[in-house]
Design a protein around this motif. Sequence first.
Motif, PDB file in Angstrom:
ATOM      1  N   GLU A 158       0.836  -1.351  -0.099  1.00 23.60           N
ATOM      2  CA  GLU A 158       0.013   0.147  -0.060  1.00 23.60           C
ATOM      3  C   GLU A 158       0.694   1.338   0.273  1.00 23.60           C
ATOM      4  OE1 GLU A 158      -2.058   3.396   1.152  1.00 23.60           O
ATOM      5  OE2 GLU A 158      -0.681   2.282   2.885  1.00 23.60           O
ATOM      6  N   PRO A 159       1.844   1.148   0.831  1.00 25.63           N
ATOM      7  CA  PRO A 159       2.729   2.539   0.892  1.00 25.63           C
ATOM      8  C   PRO A 159       3.212   2.831  -0.644  1.00 25.63           C
ATOM      9  CG  PRO A 159       3.175   1.223   2.730  1.00 25.63           C
ATOM     10  CD  PRO A 159       2.345   0.597   2.059  1.00 25.63           C
ATOM     11  N   ILE A 252      19.337   1.008   6.166  1.00 26.74           N
ATOM     12  CA  ILE A 252      20.094   0.293   6.784  1.00 26.74           C
ATOM     13  C   ILE A 252      20.590   0.823   8.263  1.00 26.74           C
ATOM     14  CG2 ILE A 252      22.290  -1.051   6.978  1.00 26.74           C
ATOM     15  CD1 ILE A 252      20.348  -1.957   4.994  1.00 26.74           C
ATOM     16  N   ALA A 253      20.589   0.153   9.523  1.00 25.41           N
ATOM     17  CA  ALA A 253      20.971   0.988  10.523  1.00 25.41           C
ATOM     18  C   ALA A 253      21.631  -0.201  11.580  1.00 25.41           C
ATOM     19  CB  ALA A 253      19.859   1.442  11.259  1.00 25.41           C
ATOM     20  N   ALA A 260      11.994  -1.238   6.210  1.00 23.44           N
ATOM     21  CA  ALA A 260      11.817  -2.007   5.079  1.00 23.44           C
ATOM     22  C   ALA A 260      11.186  -1.368   3.840  1.00 23.44           C
ATOM     23  CB  ALA A 260      10.418  -3.143   5.264  1.00 23.44           C
ATOM     24  N   ILE A 261      10.326  -0.339   4.088  1.00 32.43           N
ATOM     25  CA  ILE A 261       9.644   0.464   2.905  1.00 32.43           C
ATOM     26  C   ILE A 261      11.026   1.396   2.284  1.00 32.43           C
ATOM     27  CG2 ILE A 261       8.506   2.860   2.634  1.00 32.43           C
ATOM     28  CD1 ILE A 261       6.774   2.154   4.745  1.00 32.43           C
ATOM     29  N   ILE A 310      10.683  -8.749  -0.193  1.00 29.67           N
ATOM     30  CA  ILE A 310      10.757  -8.903   1.459  1.00 29.67           C
ATOM     31  C   ILE A 310      12.140  -8.546   1.798  1.00 29.67           C
ATOM     32  CG2 ILE A 310      10.232 -10.275   3.285  1.00 29.67           C
ATOM     33  CD1 ILE A 310       7.645  -9.137   1.699  1.00 29.67           C
ATOM     34  N   PRO A 311      12.807  -7.668   2.614  1.00 31.98           N
ATOM     35  CA  PRO A 311      13.917  -7.832   2.960  1.00 31.98           C
ATOM     36  C   PRO A 311      14.628  -9.078   3.504  1.00 31.98           C
ATOM     37  CG  PRO A 311      12.654  -5.899   3.922  1.00 31.98           C
ATOM     38  CD  PRO A 311      11.785  -6.805   3.361  1.00 31.98           C
ATOM     39  N   PRO A 312      15.658  -9.386   3.121  1.00 34.31           N
ATOM     40  CA  PRO A 312      16.305 -10.524   3.886  1.00 34.31           C
ATOM     41  C   PRO A 312      16.822 -10.187   5.290  1.00 34.31           C
ATOM     42  CG  PRO A 312      18.086  -9.128   2.400  1.00 34.31           C
ATOM     43  CD  PRO A 312      16.622  -8.430   2.319  1.00 34.31           C
TER      44      PRO A 312
END
Length: 346
Positions: A158-159, A252-253, A260-261, A310-312
Amino acid sequence: MIKLRYLCLAISACAIVSLSSCNNTTPTASNAPAPVATSSTTQVTETGSHSNHGSKAKININTAILSELDKFEAKLGVPALSNKIQASRPYATPEDLVSKKVINQEQFDQIKDMVTVQEVVLTGEAKDVDYMTKLGLMKGHLLVAKELLDQNQPKQAEPHIGHPVEEIYVDVEEELNERKVKEFKTTLVSLQDLVKSNPKNPKLKTDFTTSVQAVDGAIATLPEAQRSKPGFVLQVINGLLDSANSEYGAAIANGKIAAAIEYQDSRGFVVYANDLYKSIASQVAQTSPEANKAIEASFADLVKVWPAAIPPASPVKTPEDVTKLIKTIEQNSQIVIDKTSTQAQQ
């Protein structure tokens, strides 16, 4: 999120169109001293060949979209800094970032050369590059949204459907009207509402296809000869990759994918940039085979950074690694642009 998200691409495109050699300054209004008033604008006219992909224009903190403000967030490592900058607008001078307690003086000293409050109005080919880049960002958002919808992840999708209508459309609407593009904001809003309220509705697939076709139609208002010209397309590609780079840096942090967005944003932009390059690769290979080889190799490594929508669990590469790959593409793009510019002038 924010409807001003893509206005600052005009400043990035302004840097691209400079005719000087690559360096750390760009002879545009974005390098001029910041005015006290926030409404000041400077018109930049560029109708010749474009270069200077390696240099970066300053970022207007009054009008910059989040992907541009994310450059500060990535550099300083301050979570949610982009939103803090946006929430404290307007700024009369760059130093207001400190006086308004958005960041401290030490942090400001690290980014002060990147900050401006002056606007730039583009004309000529630079305006066309900016126009296609904004629409390319729309495409990137929709591409990753489609992947997420196909994986039955409507809340995550949606975003990315919302961004084109909430952020980019308002920024490019005037140009769409100038180019007599049929209004498609309503189509995007309808799609967004359907994803929110009834993502299993069979109509969703039709609405999605209609939305993508509308964006493609807006891009097609540019002459086909221009859209297939390597020098032009490479400028668009580098604008997309610049946004992808800042989005990935903000994602990234502490060595983890924390947002994720932003990860997904950057994935969509890189996928579309890679698709664009494939459309001109054969032409580049004929005129600049070594540059083409380097660009294709860098893209091959770059797309691996985003193995899926989908992020790893852990980042495939660091933001620094991604920056190096994108820099390699920019530098070799410049070789191609310089060569084609020289040939056109002969």
